[in-house]
Each structure stands twice: as structure tokens, then as C-alpha cells.
Scaffold this active site. Structure first.
Site, PDB file in Angstrom:
ATOM      1  N   GLU A  47       0.829  -1.214   0.000  1.00 56.58           N
ATOM      2  CA  GLU A  47       0.000   0.000   0.000  1.00 56.58           C
ATOM      3  C   GLU A  47       0.861   1.260   0.000  1.00 56.58           C
ATOM      4  OE1 GLU A  47      -2.292  -3.375   1.593  1.00 56.58           O
ATOM      5  OE2 GLU A  47      -0.314  -2.574   2.043  1.00 56.58           O
ATOM      6  N   PRO A  94      23.283  -2.257 -17.918  1.00 55.64           N
ATOM      7  CA  PRO A  94      23.415  -2.619 -16.499  1.00 55.64           C
ATOM      8  C   PRO A  94      22.715  -1.593 -15.619  1.00 55.64           C
ATOM      9  CG  PRO A  94      25.561  -2.630 -17.614  1.00 55.64           C
ATOM     10  CD  PRO A  94      24.583  -1.993 -18.541  1.00 55.64           C
ATOM     11  N   ARG A  95      22.126  -2.066 -14.524  1.00 55.48           N
ATOM     12  CA  ARG A  95      21.364  -1.194 -13.631  1.00 55.48           C
ATOM     13  C   ARG A  95      22.260  -0.140 -12.968  1.00 55.48           C
ATOM     14  NH1 ARG A  95      16.377   0.760 -12.430  1.00 55.48           N
ATOM     15  NH2 ARG A  95      16.227   1.322 -10.250  1.00 55.48           N
ATOM     16  N   GLY A 149      19.974   7.826 -17.757  1.00 53.85           N
ATOM     17  CA  GLY A 149      18.758   8.572 -18.112  1.00 53.85           C
ATOM     18  C   GLY A 149      18.221   8.307 -19.512  1.00 53.85           C
ATOM     19  N   GLU A 150      18.845   7.368 -20.237  1.00 54.12           N
ATOM     20  CA  GLU A 150      18.373   7.110 -21.614  1.00 54.12           C
ATOM     21  C   GLU A 150      17.414   5.940 -21.702  1.00 54.12           C
ATOM     22  OE1 GLU A 150      20.920   7.908 -25.579  1.00 54.12           O
ATOM     23  OE2 GLU A 150      21.969   6.726 -24.078  1.00 54.12           O
ATOM     24  N   ASN A 190      11.013  -2.059 -13.186  1.00 51.74           N
ATOM     25  CA  ASN A 190       9.743  -1.515 -13.657  1.00 51.74           C
ATOM     26  C   ASN A 190       9.370  -1.986 -15.063  1.00 51.74           C
ATOM     27  OD1 ASN A 190       7.521   0.007 -14.075  1.00 51.74           O
ATOM     28  ND2 ASN A 190       8.423   1.920 -13.361  1.00 51.74           N
ATOM     29  N   LEU A 246       6.586  -1.120 -16.416  1.00 49.90           N
ATOM     30  CA  LEU A 246       5.626  -0.169 -16.978  1.00 49.90           C
ATOM     31  C   LEU A 246       6.264   0.680 -18.079  1.00 49.90           C
ATOM     32  CD1 LEU A 246       3.771   0.968 -13.741  1.00 49.90           C
ATOM     33  CD2 LEU A 246       3.242  -0.923 -15.279  1.00 49.90           C
ATOM     34  N   GLU A 247       7.592   0.858 -18.024  1.00 53.94           N
ATOM     35  CA  GLU A 247       8.237   1.689 -19.050  1.00 53.94           C
ATOM     36  C   GLU A 247       8.142   1.048 -20.436  1.00 53.94           C
ATOM     37  OE1 GLU A 247      11.992   2.532 -17.150  1.00 53.94           O
ATOM     38  OE2 GLU A 247      11.217   4.450 -16.396  1.00 53.94           O
TER      39      GLU A 247
END
Length: 387
Positions: free
Chosen positions: A32, A235-236, A275-276, A300, A302-303
Site C-alpha cells: 500500500e 546494467p542497472r 537517463g536514456e 519496472n 511499466l516503461e
């Protein structure tokens, strides 16, 4: 430690010292709190002058709230729902509006808030089949609880129907989608360099240590069937860029770092920029979401869904329970290892129609649910104005 336990007990008993707040938001636990974040962040930007108290019931919920929502004026535990505990807290905080997230219904608290002149609002509401079954047995009681509420925003038609059937007033309910789908890709301009790539692109986003090798094995296998296949490996963590470059070098792969890209001469592009990624998904033929082949909790989805891309991920998506919704609607595919990843890539690239349909369903999930945060803010604004 013991002093934490003492603070916890004091707050659950309503015996802590509380400051005034204009808005009190409650989210039980991690799920939540995560769902509430897009809303509370947008809210505190929109109303920088208002004080926000944020309560949770669990320790883990509390920890996430402290980490992710430092803008709150106070983060606290919800008092137990009994007369004495609740009255003291409501008197001290004296909020203009109380917002509960998902399905936390607190009969005594709601009544006390109502008497104090506060508005009581449910946001992102839902009722699971289990809760529905339990609440159905308590209809007259539930009707009383709902009568203390000014407005109920719910995620879907089925949630609305369930709430009405256990006693909510249908004129106070609105279906508004789900906060967790409210994403906008980064503000930066989409990069144009992928336009020059000759071939079909698999983008592996947010990979973690141990996953790059699995992905490269899959890529090697898939490339036998799809010779023009290109891999963009992202890579993250920036501190891993060199480490991943070492893996590529040791494997003798033809690769280039994105920062050194002039003309494409390589099979693998190592994304070493920041940021790309969220816009790059729009250029991929297939998106793989990392952190999911090994137990890192996933990233994520959702991107890529926003761009309508077919999405693949591994079995470890604990941080993004929404992944289950995507699988249920055939809007993404789960892979287990390098073999099943290679097979999924080849299948999708050989069956354009299937790839398009999966991407289309993913985009559909996003479109159906977005806008919930904006709608919620306008509802709350109408109450803040009149409270």
C-alpha cells in the site's frame, strides 16, 4: 531495539506527541505504501504548504515510507482502533482530510474523524475476494462504516460493485484506475542513435550481476536463428559498466560502448549512459526487464509497456507484483533461464503478429489505468478547499 519497540507501542496506543497536520494518509504495509507513493509525491508538490502525516501498520511499511517519502512532516504507526487511542491522536493531529489507501477500514477512527469535522476518503480502493467474503457477513456494520466516508475512489468496476453490495453509497464511488500505473517516461529527448542500427533490437534493461552472462548466452543462441539481431545491454548500476565490458571482452564479442558509438559495427551495445533507458524502450523490438532472472526483485515493466513493446522477464519480480497482471492478460512473457530466453526472442521475432499483440495488450493495461493520480488530486483539492 527496545527504544524502537517502545516508540512503536506508544504510537499504537496513541500516546506519542503528535503535531497538527492538514492531511493524514494511511497505508498498511509495503504494497500500500508503494501504491500511495506516486500520489503523495505529486500531492506534496502540488500543495507544498500543507503538512502531511503518513501512518503505516507494519514495520516494513514504516521503513519504506521513511526511505521513499522524506517529504512527510510525520511518519508514524497507526493507533489501535479503540476509543481512547484514536480520540487522542485525532484531537492532536486534527486533519482536514484523512486518506486511506486500498482497503483499510477503521470503524472507530472514521467515526471520530467525522465528528471532528474531517473528510474521510478512500483512494486506490480495492476489495479482494477474501475480504469481500468476510465483509459480506457484516453488512449492517459495514454500512455504518461506509456512512462515515465522503468519497471512495476504486480501481475497477468489480471493486465498485463489491463495495456497493456490502453497503457503500453508490453515489460516493468512482472508478479511477490504479496509482501504480501512473508513470511518465523521463523528460529527456529520445535518443536518435538507435535509428542508425541495422537489425532487430533486444534491449536488456537494468541487469544485475550474474544476469549479463545468462543474457549473452541467450543472445548468442538466438542470433543463430536471427542473424541481424542486436543486443543493447543496460546494467542497472553505473559502477558495473566496466565489469560488464570485461565480460564482453573475455567472450570475444563484437561490442561497443554507447558513449563511443559513432557508426554501428557491433552486435552488442553496452549502454553506459544515464537517463536514456526509459525512452530507449521505444526503439526496441523486444524488451527484457532485468533484476528478474536472479532474486533481485525485478524492475519496472511499466516503461516498456508504455511504448507497447513485448516484454520478457525472469521469475523474480517480487518488487513489481503488477507483473502478475501482465502475465494473466498475456501482456508479457516469463522466462526461466538462457534457453527459454533465447527461445522467446526467436519466437517473437519470427511471429510479428504475436509480438505486436503482446505489446498492444501491455499498452492497453497502461492506458486503462493511467490518470488515477491526477483524478485523486483534483478530488482532494475539492475537499481541502471546502474543509
Amino acid at each position: 531495539g527496545p527504544e524502537n519497540r517502545l516508540a512503536y507501542l506508544r504510537e499504537r496506543l496513541g500516546m506519542s506527541s503528535y503535531g497538527r497536520a492538514d492531511v493524514w494518509v494511511h497505508a498498511v504495509s509495503v504494497g500500500e505504501v508503494m501504491a500511495a507513493l506516486p500520489f503523495v509525491k505529486a500531492f506534496s508538490k502540488e500543495f507544498p504548504g500543507l503538512k502531511i502525516a503518513f501512518s503505516t501498520t507494519t514495520y516494513t511499511g514504516q521503513k519504506i515510507a521513511r526511505d521513499k517519502f522524506p517529504e512527510a512532516d510525520r511518519i508514524m504507526y497507526m493507533p489501535w482502533d479503540t476509543g481512547l487511542c484514536v480520540k487522542r491522536v485525532v484531537r492532536a493531529i486534527n486533519p482536514r482530510i484523512f486518506i486511506t489507501i486500498e482497503t483499510e477500514l477503521w470503524p472507530f477512527l472514521f467515526r471520530t474523524l467525522k465528528k471532528s469535522g474531517a473528510r474521510v476518503v478512500l483512494l486506490n480502493g480495492r476489495i479482494s475476494p477474501g475480504s469481500f467474503h468476510g465483509y459480506s457477513r457484516l453488512k449492517p456494520f459495514m454500512k455504518k462504516v461506509f456512512s462515515c466516508m465522503d468519497f471512495l475512489s476504486v480501481q475497477s468496476l468489480i471493486d465498485a460493485e463489491r463495495m456497493i453490495s456490502i453497503g457503500a453509497n453508490k453515489y460516493k464511488i468512482e472508478i479511477m484506475g490504479n496509482f501504480k500505473f501512473d508513470i511518465e517516461p523521463g523528460r529527456e529527448e529520445p535518443a536518435s542513435w538507435p535509428e542508425a542500427l541495422k537489425g532487430r533490437i533486444v534491449l536488456a534493461g537494468s541487469t544485475h550481476r550474474g544476469e549479463d552472462e545468462i543474457i549473452l548466452d541467450a543472445f548468442g543462441n538466438a542470433k543463430r536463428d536471427i542473424p541481424d539481431l542486436i543486443l543493447i545491454l543496460a546494467p542497472r548500476h553505473p559502477e558495473r559498466f566496466n565489469e560488464v565490458e570485461d565480460i564482453l571482452r573475455k567472450r570475444g564479442l563484437s561490442y561497443i560502448r554507447r558513449s563511443e558509438l559513432r557508426a554501428q559495427t557491433s552486435d552488442v551495445i553496452l549502454l553506459d549512459t544515464i537517463g536514456e533507458l526509459s525512452h530507449l524502450y521505444s526503439k526496441a523490438d523486444i524488451a527484457f526487464v532485468g533484476g528478474s532472472l536472479l532474486p533481485f526483485g525485478g524492475h519496472n515493466i511499466l516503461e516498456p509497456a508504455y511504448w507497447g513493446k513485448p516484454i520478457l522477464f525472469g521469475p523474480h519480480m517480487e518488487n513489481f507484483p503488477v507483473a502478475k497482471d501482465f502475465l494473466r492478460e498475456d501482456a508479457a512473457m516469463m522466462v526461466e533461464d538462457s534457453g527459454s530466453l533465447a527461445k522467446a526472442i526467436v519466437d517473437l521475432l519470427k511471429d510479428n503478429r504475436k509480438a505486436e499483440q503482446i505489446g498492444h495488450r501491455a499498452k492497453n493495461i497502461i492506458d486503462r489505468n493511467t490518470g488515477a493520480v491526477k483524478k485523486a488530486i483534483s478530488i482532494v483539492r475539492s475537499y481541502i478547499g471546502s474543509a
